[in-house]
Design an enzyme around this catalytic site. Structure first.
Site, PDB file in Angstrom:
ATOM      1  N   HIS A   1     -11.123   7.215 -10.448  1.00 43.44           N
ATOM      2  CA  HIS A   1     -10.438   7.801 -11.611  1.00 43.44           C
ATOM      3  C   HIS A   1     -10.200   9.297 -11.393  1.00 43.44           C
ATOM      4  CE1 HIS A   1     -10.418   4.436 -14.355  1.00 43.44           C
ATOM      5  NE2 HIS A   1     -11.733   4.288 -14.357  1.00 43.44           N
TER       6      HIS A   1
ATOM      7  N   HIS B   1     -16.533   4.221  -8.466  1.00 42.22           N
ATOM      8  CA  HIS B   1     -15.530   3.832  -9.471  1.00 42.22           C
ATOM      9  C   HIS B   1     -14.959   5.074 -10.167  1.00 42.22           C
ATOM     10  CE1 HIS B   1     -13.908   1.154 -12.728  1.00 42.22           C
ATOM     11  NE2 HIS B   1     -14.081   2.258 -13.443  1.00 42.22           N
ATOM     12  N   GLU B   2     -15.844   5.905 -10.684  1.00 46.30           N
ATOM     13  CA  GLU B   2     -15.376   7.089 -11.422  1.00 46.30           C
ATOM     14  C   GLU B   2     -14.684   8.076 -10.488  1.00 46.30           C
ATOM     15  OE1 GLU B   2     -15.278   6.902 -14.596  1.00 46.30           O
ATOM     16  OE2 GLU B   2     -16.606   5.150 -14.737  1.00 46.30           O
TER      17      GLU B   2
ATOM     18  N   GLU C   1      -7.143   2.460 -14.009  1.00 37.63           N
ATOM     19  CA  GLU C   1      -8.197   1.534 -13.577  1.00 37.63           C
ATOM     20  C   GLU C   1      -7.902   0.988 -12.178  1.00 37.63           C
ATOM     21  OE1 GLU C   1     -10.871   1.295 -15.248  1.00 37.63           O
ATOM     22  OE2 GLU C   1     -11.900  -0.501 -14.543  1.00 37.63           O
TER      23      GLU C   1
END
Lengths: 502, 502
Positions: A270, A266-267, A296
């Site tokens: 980003h 997820h990160e 996001e």
């Protein structure tokens, strides 16, 4: 030769951006490294530097530099990228001008202390201890909304900070569509005869080995470790002082390899956005992310559309089995895929699956909108919270630490932030659909560990554009139509039909 | 009510100190955490914030606030702590005012480039490539001395930056005493029949276990981990953004437990000084360390007087044996003690033992004083260096990388810095002697792992005083007499008589 006004503007923006790298470094440090007792002095330092930066930003307008440029941009005697910079900076300054420096400092200091109070209250399961801080923060955010101004709802003024151009009404509409679909759909899954045992994935995985594996996956899907780091924090996040200094965090469970890995992917999503912003425009809006929702969308695309797909794991699962033979060697890829996609309503947002996640957001959005519009007495929050969780997700909240106190956002005044998580999910599904259309081999390549083409596509079509477009414009430009929750609904229906034999 | 001028001064100093916490954080981050590619953007950010801070500091005087206060302090209408603050700030600003901004920038840019040239030259063992840079730096430092002004030697002007109030003459006197003792004494040790095999301590020690043990020792002797951290960097250092945010580093060798531990204890000594500065005076000279020499006295006291004593290890050695049974279980405390105190003349300063260390400093001091006074042709440095190393230490310098190029100091213009290392050793022996007199049970307590009394004594008599006294005044106040190398000489004679049966 005299420097041109537009170049003067860029010079001043660059100076501000460079000073901001130190603020962002400090933020990262506060979450990841800073010793406990340093928090008070750090709060003062951060507030002082924020004040200096705020002053320098407003000075751009006060010195008369901006108004002339704005006229030239409006009359199209300045066009293209320069015009975008001018208009965007003008808009940002207009918002900031409305907030007196004393107010900004008050909010920043209160937020810093309130965050500490929240952390302690969550630890102690003591909502009452946090209530005075929350009350203070809500009061300040209401004041902020009044200062900024709004058309329909005071919530608009706050939402606009995180998702510029988006209105409360639009968010309400797409989330209503989603809610109407999700609640009955979740019921169907609950009634499915398919049972999934997630405990099979538990084992004992040393943190240093997990770290190496997380780093490997992150790097493989495109994260550049010469321009970034991976560390540990309670709540995973990405902080990016500069496109060559992008810092992500995760957290580990010794018995659960997937716990850290999901967050890391997820990160990384980003981080790829941040590392993909154009360095030559650093300091200007052309090197800033568009909105939290678009940000996001990048993390969710990697975490879910890619990172929870069978193709992704066709490549990575054999590596997992090799590095962590117990228990993975005895679990087949298909079963693993089923387990990591288990739908399981719970009371914790960050652990939610793709199906229930948006319900967590809808709960928060509905509550915080009511708070801002003054319809909720803050002391009733725990009751209201638990009632909604029961109604939408069908689960009981055991205590406030696992309920209303679970997220940091409200403690730091981030009202209007939560809906961007749901918007991210919707954007990501819409972007994923177009990627599959434009790159028919993308999923096959993924199964071979080839992520470059997908990464380059995202960089070209989204990351490298910075704030050239608003989120609404970008989605239309990239996918050919405006934000539409049907892409997400179709994605879910297609994926979970098989998984739960619906 | 109008704020009193002295309180206005304190407010402005406090603001500056808080902003400096972020610069110091960045420095730490650059050495310990920062991704490689971030160095260019970070350099710009640091230079911008440094400029802002410099401006704020000079503004104190420019705004006329300081001169009035200085008059009141001189006429004793302001007394006590406030007078100390005023006089010290006045002195600091006077020095800064003498250096034009253009000169400061020229020096800082030259130093940065010269440091890179030095690093390359050391790697290539090529003194000639570094010579033009050294020439430039020496020229600038001579100019700095002229701008700052001095009475006897231009070296005084540079020394004063690191050891305020100390003169070249005084340093020369104590180092001459030391040299007269050390050279023949080292000869005696060389002739001793006692042979020590340091290789016995080698083994395999995992870094995470070493870290835990280093942390344990550091904490046990007084470091507060709620107000500090222990990390890894190439060169160990202490960086202290605030007394509640004191960060030390060490570096590890997998085969040598003592390699990291010695550095950790040394840096803990520095850290205890920083953590012991009075928080209520943060921002003022009352919460600043006195001088590099006094700082070094604290690190050397813990590293050597305590950390290489038999009493210290009576407590810690059984822990070492338990945590790292191979090879420690088979080595007796007495033999271990002998090994960690082995005297072994070498050509590398940072690896030197207590006996030879000051000879390294004396070599550097003698050379840099001659350089500043214009008696040395820089191209002859390698020859001069090797001759002195041969004469004082009796060893042959194999090449310039391991000789005149080994230290970073000259490349960045830190002339006048080296003697503070030797002063630290002398101060520490003198302080140690008085501690033993005032706390007759101190060493016995140490053998039981009780370090609190010693720590409190140092805090009360040194740390908590900040810059209330100059180093000369402090030593006199604490020990009853001025700096005297005989304490160090006695300490060495007593300790090594037994170790080498002299």
């Amino acid at each position: 030769m005299k420097t041109k006004p537009i170049d003067l503007l860029k010079e001043r923006l660059l100076e501000i951006a460079h000073l901001e790298t130190l603020l962002k470094l400090s933020k990262w440090d506060q979450e990841v490294m800073m010793p406990k007792n340093a928090s008070d002095s750090r709060a003062v330092a951060v507030s002082l530097l924020s004040g200096i930066i705020h002053g320098k930003f407003l000075a751009i307008e006060r010195d008369g530099l901006l108004n002339e440029l704005k006229k030239e941009a409006d009359s199209k005697s300045i066009k293209g990228k320069d015009a975008i910079i001018i208009k965007e900076v003008f808009k940002q300054i207009e918002r900031k001008k409305k907030l007196p420096e004393s107010f900004v400092r008050e909010l920043s200091e209160a937020a810093s202390k309130s965050q500490n109070a929240w952390a302690q209250a969550r630890k102690d399961n003591n909502f009452k201890a946090f209530l005075p801080w929350l009350t203070k923060i809500v009061e300040l955010k209401k004041k902020e909304a009044e200062l900024v101004g709004y058309k329909d709802s005071s919530y608009d003024a706050l939402l606009d900070e995180y998702e510029p151009g988006m209105t409360t009404k639009e968010v309400e509409a797409v989330l209503q569509d989603l809610k109407s679909f999700l609640i009955p759909y979740l019921q169907k899954i609950k009634e499915s005869k398919v049972k999934v045992n997630t405990k099979k994935l538990l084992g004992k995985f040393s943190i240093p080995e997990q770290y190496e594996f997380n780093k490997y996956v992150s790097e493989k899907i495109g994260f550049d470790f010469n321009s970034g780091r991976l560390d540990i924090s309670t709540h995973p996040f990405t902080e990016s002082p500069h496109m060559q200094d992008v810092r992500i965090t995760t957290r580990y469970k010794e018995n659960d390899l997937m716990y850290a890995l999901g967050s890391t992917i997820h990160e990384t999503g980003h981080a790829l956005y941040e590392q993909g912003l154009p360095e030559k425009h650093f300091g200007t809006p052309l090197a800033e992310y568009i909105s939290l929702g678009i940000h996001e969308s990048q993390s969710r695309l990697w975490e879910n559309m890619f990172g929870k797909s069978i193709e992704f794991w066709k490549f990575f699962y054999p590596k997992v089995q090799k590095e962590f033979p117990s228990p993975y060697k005895s679990i087949k890829l298909e079963e693993f895929y089923r387990i990591i996609n288990k739908v399981s309503p719970s009371f914790i947002r960050t652990e939610a699956d793709e199906v229930t996640y948006n319900l967590h957001i809808i709960i928060r959005f509905e509550i915080e909108k009511e708070i801002m519009e003054g319809h909720i007495n803050l002391k009733d929050l725990p009751t209201i919270w638990s009632a909604k969780v029961k109604e939408y997700l069908g689960v009981d909240v055991p205590d406030d630490s696992l309920g209303v106190l679970q997220d940091v956002h409200w403690s730091i005044g981030a009202f209007g932030y939560f809906p961007t998580y749901a918007l991210g999910n919707l954007y990501s599904a819409q972007i994923f659909a177009i990627m599959k259309r434009e790159m028919p081999n993308m999923e096959k390549k993924m199964a071979k560990g080839e992520f470059t083409e997908a990464g380059e596509w995202l960089k070209k079509n989204i990351h490298s554009l910075g704030r050239t477009y608003s989120s609404g414009e970008l989605i239309k430009k990239v996918t050919g139509e405006k934000l539409n929750s049907s892409y997400f609904i179709e994605y879910i229906e297609k994926k979970y039909k098989d998984l739960y034999t619906l």
